[in-house]
Design a protein around this motif. Structure first.
Motif, PDB file in Angstrom:
ATOM      1  N   SER A   1       0.852  -1.186   0.000  1.00 39.90           N
ATOM      2  CA  SER A   1       0.000   0.000   0.000  1.00 39.90           C
ATOM      3  C   SER A   1       0.889   1.237   0.000  1.00 39.90           C
ATOM      4  CB  SER A   1      -0.903  -0.015   1.231  1.00 39.90           C
ATOM      5  OG  SER A   1      -1.772   1.082   1.198  1.00 39.90           O
ATOM      6  N   GLY A   2       0.603   2.169  -0.910  1.00 40.67           N
ATOM      7  CA  GLY A   2       1.413   3.379  -1.038  1.00 40.67           C
ATOM      8  C   GLY A   2       2.630   3.200  -1.920  1.00 40.67           C
ATOM      9  N   GLY A   3       2.824   1.995  -2.428  1.00 46.76           N
ATOM     10  CA  GLY A   3       4.021   1.690  -3.186  1.00 46.76           C
ATOM     11  C   GLY A   3       3.987   2.144  -4.633  1.00 46.76           C
ATOM     12  N   PHE A   4       5.154   2.050  -5.244  1.00 51.25           N
ATOM     13  CA  PHE A   4       5.329   2.369  -6.651  1.00 51.25           C
ATOM     14  C   PHE A   4       6.526   1.572  -7.162  1.00 51.25           C
ATOM     15  CE2 PHE A   4       8.041   5.235  -4.334  1.00 51.25           C
ATOM     16  CZ  PHE A   4       9.193   5.325  -5.093  1.00 51.25           C
ATOM     17  N   LYS A   5       6.649   1.486  -8.472  1.00 54.78           N
ATOM     18  CA  LYS A   5       7.778   0.786  -9.087  1.00 54.78           C
ATOM     19  C   LYS A   5       8.444   1.712 -10.098  1.00 54.78           C
ATOM     20  CE  LYS A   5       6.761  -3.292  -7.286  1.00 54.78           C
ATOM     21  NZ  LYS A   5       7.610  -3.985  -6.349  1.00 54.78           N
ATOM     22  N   VAL A   6       9.760   1.787 -10.057  1.00 53.67           N
ATOM     23  CA  VAL A   6      10.522   2.531 -11.062  1.00 53.67           C
ATOM     24  C   VAL A   6      10.858   1.534 -12.168  1.00 53.67           C
ATOM     25  CG1 VAL A   6      12.581   3.894 -11.556  1.00 53.67           C
ATOM     26  CG2 VAL A   6      11.467   4.065  -9.308  1.00 53.67           C
ATOM     27  N   LEU A   7      10.208   1.699 -13.314  1.00 56.00           N
ATOM     28  CA  LEU A   7      10.386   0.763 -14.425  1.00 56.00           C
ATOM     29  C   LEU A   7      11.506   1.180 -15.372  1.00 56.00           C
ATOM     30  CD1 LEU A   7       6.626   0.095 -15.181  1.00 56.00           C
ATOM     31  CD2 LEU A   7       8.197  -1.227 -13.758  1.00 56.00           C
ATOM     32  N   ARG A   8      11.812   2.457 -15.406  1.00 55.70           N
ATOM     33  CA  ARG A   8      12.910   2.991 -16.204  1.00 55.70           C
ATOM     34  C   ARG A   8      13.562   4.107 -15.395  1.00 55.70           C
ATOM     35  NH1 ARG A   8      10.992  -0.077 -19.684  1.00 55.70           N
ATOM     36  NH2 ARG A   8      10.949   0.101 -21.930  1.00 55.70           N
ATOM     37  N   GLU A   9      14.865   4.189 -15.455  1.00 57.82           N
ATOM     38  CA  GLU A   9      15.586   5.315 -14.862  1.00 57.82           C
ATOM     39  C   GLU A   9      15.787   6.350 -15.963  1.00 57.82           C
ATOM     40  OE1 GLU A   9      16.545   5.943 -11.780  1.00 57.82           O
ATOM     41  OE2 GLU A   9      16.144   4.013 -10.844  1.00 57.82           O
ATOM     42  N   GLY A  10      15.877   7.611 -15.586  1.00 54.94           N
ATOM     43  CA  GLY A  10      16.068   8.659 -16.576  1.00 54.94           C
ATOM     44  C   GLY A  10      16.837   9.822 -16.012  1.00 54.94           C
ATOM     45  N   LYS A  11      17.252  10.712 -16.907  1.00 51.26           N
ATOM     46  CA  LYS A  11      17.972  11.908 -16.490  1.00 51.26           C
ATOM     47  C   LYS A  11      17.313  13.183 -17.006  1.00 51.26           C
ATOM     48  CE  LYS A  11      21.211  11.690 -20.379  1.00 51.26           C
ATOM     49  NZ  LYS A  11      20.549  12.697 -21.177  1.00 51.26           N
ATOM     50  N   ASP A  12      16.363  13.039 -17.936  1.00 47.74           N
ATOM     51  CA  ASP A  12      15.771  14.203 -18.588  1.00 47.74           C
ATOM     52  C   ASP A  12      14.368  14.549 -18.105  1.00 47.74           C
ATOM     53  OD1 ASP A  12      17.979  14.693 -20.380  1.00 47.74           O
ATOM     54  OD2 ASP A  12      17.400  12.834 -21.381  1.00 47.74           O
TER      55      ASP A  12
ATOM     56  N   ALA B   1      12.147  11.715  -9.193  1.00 50.64           N
ATOM     57  CA  ALA B   1      11.931  12.814 -10.135  1.00 50.64           C
ATOM     58  C   ALA B   1      13.084  13.812 -10.103  1.00 50.64           C
ATOM     59  CB  ALA B   1      10.617  13.518  -9.827  1.00 50.64           C
ATOM     60  N   ALA B   2      13.594  14.116  -8.915  1.00 52.75           N
ATOM     61  CA  ALA B   2      14.716  15.049  -8.795  1.00 52.75           C
ATOM     62  C   ALA B   2      15.950  14.499  -9.512  1.00 52.75           C
ATOM     63  CB  ALA B   2      15.015  15.325  -7.318  1.00 52.75           C
ATOM     64  N   ARG B   3      16.181  13.187  -9.391  1.00 54.65           N
ATOM     65  CA  ARG B   3      17.309  12.548 -10.100  1.00 54.65           C
ATOM     66  C   ARG B   3      17.080  12.510 -11.607  1.00 54.65           C
ATOM     67  NH1 ARG B   3      16.518   8.365  -6.238  1.00 54.65           N
ATOM     68  NH2 ARG B   3      15.906   6.935  -7.900  1.00 54.65           N
ATOM     69  N   SER B   4      15.828  12.705 -12.009  1.00 55.83           N
ATOM     70  CA  SER B   4      15.447  12.579 -13.420  1.00 55.83           C
ATOM     71  C   SER B   4      15.226  13.943 -14.064  1.00 55.83           C
ATOM     72  CB  SER B   4      14.168  11.743 -13.538  1.00 55.83           C
ATOM     73  OG  SER B   4      14.340  10.490 -12.932  1.00 55.83           O
ATOM     74  N   GLY B   5      15.944  14.936 -13.622  1.00 54.29           N
ATOM     75  CA  GLY B   5      15.869  16.245 -14.249  1.00 54.29           C
ATOM     76  C   GLY B   5      14.861  17.196 -13.637  1.00 54.29           C
ATOM     77  N   GLY B   6      14.115  16.759 -12.633  1.00 58.13           N
ATOM     78  CA  GLY B   6      13.179  17.644 -11.962  1.00 58.13           C
ATOM     79  C   GLY B   6      11.951  18.010 -12.776  1.00 58.13           C
TER      80      GLY B   6
END
Length: 178
Positions: A60-71, A117-122
């Motif tokens: 509950s409250g979880g999420f999955k990061v399926l792709r990492e990004g920088k942009d 999100a911050a790691r992914s360019g904000g």
């Protein structure tokens, strides 16, 4: 949103889930059976490919990061996760790396999502196959509370859907096509 209402014991009154494939649907249904209190699950109608293996866990409250990004970072749930993966793959052809998050449960662990999100360019783009006020509101409230330099664009249904032969037809009609 309704996910932030507390019950008489100060616990989350309604746990919301929106699985993106058959595996997550099965696992989330099992999870819901073991949660004390009200649960709501939206499920898919369209056939979708599996994103997860049967060893995956959900919370509950979880999420999955399926792709990492920088942009940038797509945040979605349900069927739209598949559309975000397609869009991220298309952008990768031009050298852009976009993170994709499956935000399958609300209330969402927003602090951790904003860290991604911050790691992914904000830059966050929420993509919903529903009207505004759901996932986009959850993220907007978190950004405002945290005060980070993160921008949010919300893509959501802008008009009442109609039937279509294929899911892509309906997405195009409501303004969510690729």
């Amino acid at each position: 949103s309704f996910c932030h209402v507390k019950n008489y014991a100060g616990e989350t009154a309604v746990h919301y889930f929106f699985p993106a494939d058959a595996v997550s649907c099965f696992k989330i249904t099992e999870l819901m059976a073991n949660i004390h209190g009200c649960c709501y699950q939206r499920t898919l109608r369209a056939e979708t490919k599996a994103l997860y293996t049967t060893s995956e866990t959900f919370e509950s409250g979880g999420f999955k990061v399926l792709r990492e990004g920088k942009d940038a970072c797509y945040i979605s749930a349900g069927y739209m996760v598949h559309e975000c993966i397609k869009a991220a793959d298309e952008l990768a052809k031009s050298g852009r790396k976009v993170a994709v998050i499956d935000a399958y449960s609300m209330p969402l662990k927003v602090e951790e999502v904003l860290d991604v999100a911050a790691r992914s360019g904000g830059k966050i783009i929420t993509v919903e196959d529903n009207y505004t006020g759901g996932l986009d509101a959850e993220i907007a409230m978190a950004i405002a509370a945290r005060g980070d330099d993160i921008t949010l664009k919300s893509m959501h249904v802008a008009r009442i859907p109609k039937s279509g032969r294929e899911p892509e037809d309906v997405l195009e009609y409501v303004g969510l096509g690729l």
